[in-house]
Design an enzyme around this catalytic site. Structure first.
Site, PDB file in Angstrom:
ATOM      1  N   GLY A 175      72.099  20.126   7.759  1.00 26.24           N
ATOM      2  CA  GLY A 175      71.699  21.540   7.696  1.00 26.24           C
ATOM      3  C   GLY A 175      72.512  22.312   6.673  1.00 26.24           C
ATOM      4  N   HIS A 176      72.850  21.665   5.554  1.00 26.22           N
ATOM      5  CA  HIS A 176      73.788  22.281   4.603  1.00 26.22           C
ATOM      6  C   HIS A 176      73.186  23.450   3.825  1.00 26.22           C
ATOM      7  CE1 HIS A 176      71.603  19.707   1.827  1.00 26.22           C
ATOM      8  NE2 HIS A 176      72.074  20.456   0.845  1.00 26.22           N
ATOM      9  N   ARG A 177      71.888  23.687   3.992  1.00 22.57           N
ATOM     10  CA  ARG A 177      71.307  24.837   3.289  1.00 22.57           C
ATOM     11  C   ARG A 177      71.164  26.053   4.195  1.00 22.57           C
ATOM     12  NH1 ARG A 177      66.649  22.693  -0.736  1.00 22.57           N
ATOM     13  NH2 ARG A 177      68.032  22.133  -2.455  1.00 22.57           N
ATOM     14  N   LEU A 207      72.502  28.943   7.186  1.00 22.38           N
ATOM     15  CA  LEU A 207      73.610  29.918   7.236  1.00 22.38           C
ATOM     16  C   LEU A 207      74.922  29.236   7.621  1.00 22.38           C
ATOM     17  CD1 LEU A 207      74.483  32.960   7.301  1.00 22.38           C
ATOM     18  CD2 LEU A 207      73.863  32.948   9.725  1.00 22.38           C
ATOM     19  N   GLY A 209      75.550  25.702   7.990  1.00 23.42           N
ATOM     20  CA  GLY A 209      75.867  24.504   7.210  1.00 23.42           C
ATOM     21  C   GLY A 209      76.374  24.843   5.816  1.00 23.42           C
ATOM     22  N   TYR A 246      64.833  27.463  23.344  1.00 23.91           N
ATOM     23  CA  TYR A 246      65.914  27.094  22.415  1.00 23.91           C
ATOM     24  C   TYR A 246      67.179  26.756  23.211  1.00 23.91           C
ATOM     25  CZ  TYR A 246      69.615  27.847  18.940  1.00 23.91           C
ATOM     26  OH  TYR A 246      70.724  27.706  18.136  1.00 23.91           O
ATOM     27  N   PRO A 283      78.865  29.155  18.915  1.00 25.61           N
ATOM     28  CA  PRO A 283      79.182  30.432  18.290  1.00 25.61           C
ATOM     29  C   PRO A 283      78.352  31.564  18.885  1.00 25.61           C
ATOM     30  CG  PRO A 283      77.937  29.044  16.774  1.00 25.61           C
ATOM     31  CD  PRO A 283      78.125  28.256  18.038  1.00 25.61           C
ATOM     32  N   ASN A 310      76.513  35.437  18.189  1.00 22.64           N
ATOM     33  CA  ASN A 310      75.528  35.798  17.158  1.00 22.64           C
ATOM     34  C   ASN A 310      76.181  35.798  15.773  1.00 22.64           C
ATOM     35  OD1 ASN A 310      74.256  36.570  19.619  1.00 22.64           O
ATOM     36  ND2 ASN A 310      72.916  37.938  18.467  1.00 22.64           N
ATOM     37  N   LEU A 311      75.523  35.107  14.839  1.00 25.50           N
ATOM     38  CA  LEU A 311      76.112  34.924  13.504  1.00 25.50           C
ATOM     39  C   LEU A 311      75.395  35.743  12.454  1.00 25.50           C
ATOM     40  CD1 LEU A 311      76.256  31.070  13.635  1.00 25.50           C
ATOM     41  CD2 LEU A 311      78.224  32.613  13.647  1.00 25.50           C
TER      42      LEU A 311
HETATM   43  P1  GDP Z   1      69.311  37.845  20.499  1.00 21.53           P
HETATM   44  O1  GDP Z   1      70.771  38.106  20.384  1.00 21.53           O
HETATM   45  O2  GDP Z   1      68.964  36.435  20.816  1.00 21.53           O
HETATM   46  O3  GDP Z   1      68.647  38.822  21.455  1.00 21.53           O
HETATM   47  O4  GDP Z   1      68.654  38.019  19.058  1.00 21.53           O
HETATM   48  P2  GDP Z   1      68.516  39.174  17.944  1.00 21.53           P
HETATM   49  O5  GDP Z   1      69.698  39.170  17.056  1.00 21.53           O
HETATM   50  O6  GDP Z   1      67.176  38.953  17.306  1.00 21.53           O
HETATM   51  O7  GDP Z   1      68.435  40.570  18.723  1.00 21.53           O
HETATM   52  C1  GDP Z   1      69.567  41.191  19.257  1.00 21.53           C
HETATM   53  C2  GDP Z   1      69.225  42.592  19.737  1.00 21.53           C
HETATM   54  O8  GDP Z   1      68.986  43.447  18.609  1.00 21.53           O
HETATM   55  C3  GDP Z   1      67.979  42.703  20.636  1.00 21.53           C
HETATM   56  O9  GDP Z   1      68.279  43.644  21.660  1.00 21.53           O
HETATM   57  C4  GDP Z   1      66.944  43.268  19.678  1.00 21.53           C
HETATM   58  O10 GDP Z   1      65.906  43.983  20.335  1.00 21.53           O
HETATM   59  C5  GDP Z   1      67.813  44.204  18.840  1.00 21.53           C
HETATM   60  N1  GDP Z   1      67.243  44.594  17.550  1.00 21.53           N
HETATM   61  C6  GDP Z   1      67.163  45.876  17.086  1.00 21.53           C
HETATM   62  N2  GDP Z   1      66.520  45.934  15.920  1.00 21.53           N
HETATM   63  C7  GDP Z   1      66.211  44.648  15.598  1.00 21.53           C
HETATM   64  C8  GDP Z   1      65.538  44.072  14.480  1.00 21.53           C
HETATM   65  O11 GDP Z   1      65.085  44.752  13.552  1.00 21.53           O
HETATM   66  N3  GDP Z   1      65.427  42.699  14.469  1.00 21.53           N
HETATM   67  C9  GDP Z   1      65.924  41.929  15.485  1.00 21.53           C
HETATM   68  N4  GDP Z   1      65.790  40.612  15.407  1.00 21.53           N
HETATM   69  N5  GDP Z   1      66.533  42.455  16.563  1.00 21.53           N
HETATM   70  C10 GDP Z   1      66.674  43.802  16.623  1.00 21.53           C
END
Ligand code: GDP
Length: 323
Positions: A11-13, A15, A17, A137, A164, A166-167
């Protein structure tokens, strides 16, 4: 792990990796094995086995996965379950069959129960129901952790599963339909600024809390774990508990606070509009990072600094498009 050891970054391409690869190169590792998706389909067990038999890596970073934000996970659960199960099964089995010394399997803190106590300790795995938006997932990743643990117990391997939080980081996915929150907000703020819009839309209520880790900090932690002294690794690889370790910063913010910080960094001065028709997902997922901190690793990059660097790496992607 010697500087000349044969190291495969799966998965080196992506985020994670790509950040691991840059970290290994920075530290002087010179024998790095990589295959693009077009060269090697990791869901194809036979192809993966042939690759391992031909190249004989000694160390493996398993950072290849089908990943996505809340909408993608909620929309394509079958794809997330199937592809991740296949990738991890082929890579872990092939690693074992040729005697890989150490393997680091990457997952995510969404494997933990939706409503578990915070901060989340590794022991909370499988103590309650999962968050429905990323259940498929998460179950695939839990199977991967179980696989590492089972192989360690049955075959005496030294496989570790790193979870990890959230990245985000350079090379992130900025597609608003499939991305995670941070790149989505950077894009929305940058494009609203260019277009002179009065507001951006933030999904959900703004109240969920998320811990955000810069991808290069994660990469440093991964290499740190790969070179961990044997006796320290022994404390993680036991018969009593899965070989699991959280990687995070130990601090979180509400989605509203994250959106405000992104707007400040990007220089967007308009309003935030919340769209509660979009899912909030899990209310909070803050890791307990005492296990990795006790081994001697801490995250260094502040959220503001990480957002600045991520924004700088992607500015040319943004246009004054309306959303
Ligand atoms: P999660 O951590 O698995 O829930 O994944 P996400 O990073 O996609 O979302 C995190 C939180 O950010 C959730 O509460 C989403 O509703 C909120 N969020 C707010 N605006 C956005 C947006 O534009 N995109 C995404 N993906 N999430 C958002």
């Amino acid at each position: 792990m010697e500087k000349t050891s044969r190291i495969y970054v799966a998965g080196h391409r992506g985020l994670v990796g790509s950040a691991i690869l840059r970290e290994l190169e920075k530290q002087g590792y010179s024998n790095l094995l990589m295959r693009t998706h077009a060269e090697l389909d990791l869901t194809d067990g036979d192809a993966v086995r042939h690759f391992f038999e031909a190249e004989r890596p000694e160390y493996v970073f398993l950072a290849a996965a089908k990943v996505g934000g809340i909408l993608a996970n909620d929309t394509y659960p079958a794809d997330f379950l199937r592809e991740n199960l296949k990738i991890q099964t082929s890579v872990i089995q092939s690693a074992h069959s040729i005697g890989v010394k150490r393997l680091l399997f990457l997952g995510s803190t969404c494997i933990y129960p939706k409503l578990c106590p915070q901060p989340i300790r590794e022991e909370y795995l499988l103590t309650g129901p999962l968050e429905p938006t990323n259940r498929a997932y998460a179950l695939a990743k839990i199977a991967g952790i179980e696989m590492c643990w089972s192989y360690n117990r049955q075959y005496g391997t030294r496989y570790l599963a790193a979870m990890p939080t959230n990245l985000y980081g350079p090379g992130d996915n900025f597609n608003l339909q499939t991305s995670h929150v941070l790149p989505a907000l950077i894009r929305k703020a940058a494009e609203a600024k260019l277009a002179g819009d009065a507001a951006i839309t933030v999904w959900g209520t703004g109240t969920p809390r998320r811990e955000l880790l810069y991808s290069e900090d994660l990469a440093e932690a991964c290499v740190f774990l790969a070179v961990l002294a044997e006796e320290k690794l022994d404390s993680l690889i036991t018969n009593d508990a899965p070989p699991l370790i959280n990687i995070g910063t130990g601090a979180d913010l509400s989605i509203r606070e994250i959106a405000e910080l992104v707007c400040r960094v990007v220089g967007f001065t308009g309003e935030l509009r919340f769209d509660p028709s979009r899912p909030d997902g899990t209310p909070r997922k803050l890791c307990d990072v005492s296990r990795i901190n006790a081994l001697g690793w801490n995250a260094k990059t502040s959220l503001e600094e990480g957002i600045c660097r991520t924004y700088a790496s992607a500015r040319e992607l943004f246009t004054a498009a309306a959303h």
